[in-house]
Motif scaffolding. Structure first.
Motif, short mmCIF file in Angstrom:
data_model
loop_
_atom_site.label_atom_id
_atom_site.label_comp_id
_atom_site.label_asym_id
_atom_site.label_seq_id
_atom_site.Cartn_x
_atom_site.Cartn_y
_atom_site.Cartn_z
N LYS A 115 0.87 -1.24 -0.05
CA LYS A 115 -0.05 -0.09 0.04
C LYS A 115 1.03 1.37 -0.09
O LYS A 115 0.64 2.28 -0.60
CB LYS A 115 -1.00 -0.13 1.16
CG LYS A 115 -1.63 1.22 1.43
CD LYS A 115 -2.76 1.12 2.42
CE LYS A 115 -3.61 2.31 2.60
NZ LYS A 115 -4.56 2.35 3.66
N LYS A 116 1.90 1.35 0.65
CA LYS A 116 2.91 2.39 0.99
C LYS A 116 3.79 2.57 -0.36
O LYS A 116 3.88 3.51 -0.91
CB LYS A 116 3.63 2.40 2.15
CG LYS A 116 4.39 3.73 2.35
CD LYS A 116 4.92 3.64 3.83
CE LYS A 116 5.93 5.03 3.89
NZ LYS A 116 6.28 5.01 5.36
N TYR A 117 4.42 1.34 -0.83
CA TYR A 117 5.22 1.39 -1.55
C TYR A 117 5.13 0.96 -3.02
O TYR A 117 5.73 1.58 -4.06
CB TYR A 117 6.67 0.94 -1.17
CG TYR A 117 7.25 1.52 -0.10
CD1 TYR A 117 7.75 2.64 0.08
CD2 TYR A 117 7.10 0.81 1.07
CE1 TYR A 117 8.29 2.94 1.36
CE2 TYR A 117 7.52 1.32 2.63
CZ TYR A 117 8.30 2.24 2.44
OH TYR A 117 8.61 2.82 3.79
N LEU A 227 13.21 0.69 -4.77
CA LEU A 227 12.61 0.16 -5.94
C LEU A 227 11.63 1.11 -6.39
O LEU A 227 11.82 1.63 -7.51
CB LEU A 227 11.97 -1.09 -5.78
CG LEU A 227 12.76 -2.34 -5.78
CD1 LEU A 227 12.04 -3.60 -5.45
CD2 LEU A 227 13.78 -2.49 -6.94
N ARG A 228 10.79 1.72 -5.32
CA ARG A 228 9.91 2.90 -5.85
C ARG A 228 10.63 4.00 -6.48
O ARG A 228 10.38 4.66 -7.40
CB ARG A 228 9.17 3.12 -4.48
CG ARG A 228 8.03 4.13 -4.90
CD ARG A 228 6.89 3.66 -5.83
NE ARG A 228 6.03 4.93 -6.40
CZ ARG A 228 4.89 5.08 -5.55
NH1 ARG A 228 4.43 4.16 -4.72
NH2 ARG A 228 4.16 6.04 -5.94
N PRO A 234 3.55 1.33 -9.27
CA PRO A 234 2.67 0.56 -8.74
C PRO A 234 1.57 -0.16 -9.65
O PRO A 234 1.03 0.77 -10.25
CB PRO A 234 1.66 1.47 -7.63
CG PRO A 234 3.15 2.32 -7.34
CD PRO A 234 3.67 2.89 -8.60
N GLY A 235 1.11 -1.37 -9.31
CA GLY A 235 0.39 -1.84 -10.27
C GLY A 235 0.49 -2.31 -11.53
O GLY A 235 -0.35 -3.13 -12.10
#
Length: 271
Positions: A115-117, A227-228, A234-235
């Motif tokens: 959820k956060k990253y 990584l972010r 995301p997704g």
């Protein structure tokens, strides 16, 4: 032989005042232990200009030439294997089997990380399993000595220098000490961060006021954050050809490593 005299604080203060960046300050690399002590004295000037303080400089003074690190650096064979052989040697089937159980036991934790990253559990678990067998073996080499030795060594000195500075700053922060153990190339913690990356991307997941790469929560959160920041979307997928596959190169440049992570991560997540 150590290059600090007992009255180390006075020496360091004077050195900080007098140090002026010049080409003569540049430390010369070496391929044997012979010039290591003299090089450390030169490198201290570089460290001071980079903002390293007393504790970090003392760790540099205490660093020893790591012959085991040099030997390991000269004999990296596993990345030359085929994908099938590499995964067999790294125990991919065991990582996937144990990884699925770990995900089930810690579902809320991994859901919170994603959820956060935006990084899915399967990939983080695959990294954790690949790097340290889920924390069961995080290395027996002194991190500071290993990374300082690699910075002195002529083979890849420029690459390792920011990580040597990072390690010394981590000592200043109290995150590690001269005796902290890690892998042969100075990687530390559950997911084997190089010190410069640890300094830049560390996350205090458990909110105890310090980043501890030997705490699983902090280490995996830091991995997801890395990584972010390196471009993870995301997704989006991370199989070959997907948007996030290229980001895996930022974690490890070896193609067989990237391919293995993609396969194991997908299998752990059951997709």
């Amino acid at each position: 032989m150590r290059f600090f005299r007992p009255a180390g604080i006075c020496f360091l203060t004077c050195l900080a005042v007098l140090a002026i960046p010049t080409t003569s300050d540049a430390a010369s690399c070496g391929n044997t232990a012979a010039g290591f002590e003299a090089w450390k004295s030169d490198f201290a000037r570089t460290a001071i200009r980079a903002g390293v303080r007393q504790s970090g400089l003392q760790a540099l003074a205490n660093a020893r030439y790591a012959t085991g690190t040099i030997s390991a650096d000269r004999n990296q064979k596993s990345f030359r294997y085929t994908l099938e052989k590499f995964m067999q040697i790294r125990g991919a089937n065991t990582i996937v089997a144990q990884g699925r159980k770990r995900k089930a036991r810690n579902a809320e934790f991994f859901a919170a990380l994603e959820k956060k990253y935006g990084v899915p559990a399967g990939l983080l678990i695959a990294i954790h399993g690949m790097e340290t067998a889920f924390g069961s073996y995080m290395g027996d080499s002194q991190v500071v000595s290993a990374i300082v030795t690699l910075t002195y060594d002529c083979r890849r000195a420029a690459f390792f220098e920011p990580h040597a500075i990072g390690a010394l700053k981590l000592v200043d922060q109290g995150a590690i000490t001269s005796n902290t153990r890690g892998a042969k190339h100075g990687e530390l913690g559950h997911t084997q961060f190089l010190p410069g990356n640890a300094l830049a991307y560390g996350q205090d997941w458990n909110r105890d006021g310090r980043v501890d790469f030997y705490d699983m929560g902090d280490a995996l959160a830091s991995t997801a954050h890395f990584l972010r920041k390196k471009g993870w979307k995301p997704g989006r997928g991370y199989q070959p050809g997907d948007a996030n596959y290229e980001v895996l190169k930022q974690w490890n440049a070896a193609t067989v490593y990237q391919q293995s992570l993609a396969i194991m991560g997908r299998q752990i997540d059951g997709s």
